[in-house]
Design an enzyme around this catalytic site. Structure first.
Site, PDB file in Angstrom:
ATOM      1  N   LYS A 166     -12.298 -12.523 -14.695  1.00 16.01           N
ATOM      2  CA  LYS A 166     -12.554 -12.723 -16.128  1.00 16.01           C
ATOM      3  C   LYS A 166     -11.835 -13.964 -16.679  1.00 16.01           C
ATOM      4  CE  LYS A 166     -14.481 -10.847 -19.811  1.00 16.01           C
ATOM      5  NZ  LYS A 166     -15.820 -10.237 -19.840  1.00 16.01           N
ATOM      6  N   GLY A 214       0.827  -1.197   0.000  1.00 14.31           N
ATOM      7  CA  GLY A 214       0.000   0.000   0.000  1.00 14.31           C
ATOM      8  C   GLY A 214       0.859   1.244   0.000  1.00 14.31           C
ATOM      9  N   CYS A 260       5.254  -6.247   1.350  1.00 15.39           N
ATOM     10  CA  CYS A 260       5.667  -4.843   1.285  1.00 15.39           C
ATOM     11  C   CYS A 260       5.099  -4.067   2.481  1.00 15.39           C
ATOM     12  CB  CYS A 260       5.240  -4.245  -0.055  1.00 15.39           C
ATOM     13  SG  CYS A 260       6.130  -2.726  -0.442  1.00 15.39           S
ATOM     14  N   TYR A 261       4.145  -3.167   2.258  1.00 11.51           N
ATOM     15  CA  TYR A 261       3.573  -2.441   3.405  1.00 11.51           C
ATOM     16  C   TYR A 261       3.035  -3.413   4.447  1.00 11.51           C
ATOM     17  CZ  TYR A 261       0.763   0.633   6.278  1.00 11.51           C
ATOM     18  OH  TYR A 261       0.238   1.299   7.349  1.00 11.51           O
ATOM     19  N   GLU A 321       3.500 -11.396  -6.137  1.00  8.66           N
ATOM     20  CA  GLU A 321       2.329 -11.466  -7.013  1.00  8.66           C
ATOM     21  C   GLU A 321       2.602 -10.905  -8.408  1.00  8.66           C
ATOM     22  OE1 GLU A 321       2.898  -9.432  -4.580  1.00  8.66           O
ATOM     23  OE2 GLU A 321       1.919  -7.491  -4.751  1.00  8.66           O
ATOM     24  N   HIS A 360       7.510  -8.152  -4.102  1.00  5.95           N
ATOM     25  CA  HIS A 360       6.142  -8.493  -4.533  1.00  5.95           C
ATOM     26  C   HIS A 360       6.094  -9.838  -5.257  1.00  5.95           C
ATOM     27  CE1 HIS A 360       4.155  -4.673  -3.551  1.00  5.95           C
ATOM     28  NE2 HIS A 360       5.359  -4.162  -3.744  1.00  5.95           N
TER      29      HIS A 360
END
Ligand code: XMP
Length: 534
Positions: free
Chosen positions: A390, A67, A94-95, A191, A189
């Site tokens: 999706k 964030g 991270c945050y 992800e 990260h």
């Protein structure tokens, strides 16, 4: 064909679920998608989720996103205490790692050097989270990982009970773990696709550390959705579904048909604003191919009559929306007393309509075409795709046997070609636009570009430009080609199509479509432009 019933109990695809708490990172959705790619159901909720909501969700593991805040400031977002009361494993990214370190008494400092971009992380301390996961080994046999970093603050002193599990020259504490309490933190990260082993790290967390089995698969999703639809609709309930020909409503139709057979009726309102052959394709795929009962309403003349003289884009949308509702109601009446209306709402719609600060993902964005209908007609909603991203909708569509062509179809706006004929919508203009659009899409497919762009279409401009055909000067309207690349459709850039391809398309349009003098290409990004021209 109905699947052969299995004697084994199907796996509960929601059993091992992961909660992703959003602290405002642009990557939060990616975390949820990666977790699902590991075969585990996940949901995104706000960082300030209430204790009872967290308990009701019943996660088997929690991921704290990154964030923009700083825990060194006075108003950095904090982690709800209920997270740690659950006793389930927690991974802070991270945050999320910094906030966790601060919560347990560690030190976080703003750094002079912001670290943004690729970094090489050295795995340390043989943690459960990173064990055996590496891009290569260092000279001492330690694992090295290529990762994506994006941070200013960093943890400078470990909290009690934690140890360092990863470091970079810039961030000596780039990963932390307290194995006894199953608390983990990563400064980088996992992800993001640039972190090449990121998927493996998240799989380790959710499948290994949290012990969630990999059961969130298209086949299992279908099996569970079918059961859920049957339960909701009951043994005799009738369901109506507005078919647009797009991916979501088509997949919803196929799924509902598998669940309740002929008790679902698709209503396909052909508003005369479709692309070439689109109406026939919908009927062929869903009615003939899948056996879905579809009522096709040829309402083109009614829409054109209602649009006569209308030039303002917002008025066009209103006219089309209202007439759609009117026709849908007439047809629903004709189809007999249905009690349910199915909608192709998907998970990103649910996330977008949830108030960012309440995190209550229960306000639904109504499908553009059927907004207001359920209340007006006193129908209960069925939303079989409500939990799916999706790409999961597409995977389910393929698993249900829908053709690839349909499943990977570009999105198409509800008001159809009316937003692509600028000015008044008239049949002669629609006809020219359909012809030009078909040529553009045909050449894109032939050149292998169709699936490389998110959306591509032609636009009709009612301005007259001069052209010479044979010996005759003509003043005719203009076609513009628009092709964009985007992941979320919120921002987009013009696709860099090969010049040779554009030349072929332009030559064909001017030669084959009577009444077009010139072809242009739109190279504007969104923002400041939008994707459609309206
Ligand atoms: P814009 O033009 O706003 O479009 O950049 C973003 C995406 O939304 C699609 N779009 C619509 N889709 N009903 C829809 O279902 C609509 O009224 C509508 N208007 C725009 C557009 O095609 C693009 O993919």
């Amino acid at each position: 064909m109905a699947p052969v019933p299995s004697t084994e109990l199907p796996p509960d695809i929601h059993a091992g679920r992961i909660l992703v708490l959003d602290f405002g990172s642009q990557y939060t959705r990616l975390i949820a998608r990666r977790v699902r790619e590991a075969g585990v159901y996940s949901e995104i909720r706000s960082h300030d989720i209430a204790a009872d909501a967290l308990e009701a969700f019943g996660p088997r593991g929690i991921v704290l996103s990154g964030g923009p805040d700083s825990v060194t400031g006075s108003n950095g977002l904090s982690i709800p205490e209920s997270v740690f009361r659950t006793g389930v494993p927690v991974l802070g990214i991270c945050y999320g790692m910094q906030a966790m370190a601060a919560r347990f008494g560690g030190t976080v400092q703003s750094s002079e050097v912001r670290e943004f971009g690729m970094a090489e992380v050295r795995a340390r301390g043989h943690s459960e989270l990173l064990r055996g996961i590496e891009d290569r080994s260092g000279p001492g046999g330690e694992g090295l990982l290529d990762v994506w970093m994006s941070h200013g603050d960093r943890v400078t002193a470990l909290p009690e009970g934690f140890r360092t599990i990863a470091s970079t020259p810039n961030a000596p504490i780039a990963g932390i773990a307290d194995p006894a309490r199953q608390l983990y933190g990563l400064q980088f990260h996992p992800e993001v696709a640039h972190t090449t082993r990121g998927g493996a790290i998240l799989r380790r967390f959710v499948n290994g550390i949290c012990g969630c089995p990999a059961v969130w698969t298209p086949a299992n999703i279908i099996e569970e959705s079918v059961a859920a639809i049957r339960e909701r609709v009951g043994p005799r309930g009738q369901v109506l579904l507005a078919l647009s020909g797009g991916v979501d409503s088509s997949v919803a139709a196929a799924l509902l048909h598998r669940a309740v057979g002929d008790r679902v009726t698709g209503i396909f309102v052909d508003n005369g604003l479709l692309r070439r052959d689109e109406g026939e394709q919908v009927m062929e795929t869903l009615a003939a191919g899948q056996g879905v009962r579809v009522r096709r309403v040829d309402a083109g003349p009614r829409f054109l009559a209602a649009l006569e003289g209308v030039e303002d884009p917002e008025r066009k949308r209103n006219v089309i929306g209202n007439l759609f509702v009117e026709i849908f109601e007439e047809e629903a009446e004709r189809a007999g007393g249905a009690a349910f209306l199915a909608q192709g709402t998907i998970y990103p719609d649910v996330i977008e309509s949830a108030g960012a600060d309440t995190g209550k993902a229960d306000v639904i964005k109504s499908h553009h075409n059927v907004g207001g209908l359920p209340e007006r007609m006193r129908l209960a909603l069925v939303e079989p795709l409500r939990e799916l991203f999706k790409d999961e909708v597409r995977a389910v569509g393929l698993e249900l046997g829908l053709p690839r062509d349909l499943v990977f179809r570009h999105p198409f706006p509800g008001p159809g070609l009316a937003v692509r004929v600028l000015g008044e919508v008239r049949e002669d203009r629609l006809e020219r636009l359909r012809a030009a659009d078909a040529i553009f899409l045909e050449e894109l497919r032939r050149a292998g570009w169709y699936e490389r762009v998110a959306q591509a279409f032609a636009v009709f401009l009612p301005v007259r430009s001069v052209g010479v055909m044979g010996d005759q000067r003509r003043h005719e309207p203009v076609i513009v080609l628009r092709a964009v690349q985007t992941g979320d459709f919120m921002t987009a850039r013009a696709a860099r199509l090969p010049w040779e391809l554009l030349e072929i398309v332009s030559t064909r349009i001017v030669n084959e479509v009577p009444g077009i003098s010139r072809v242009g290409v739109d190279v504007t990004s969104k923002p400041p432009a939008t994707i459609e021209w309206e």
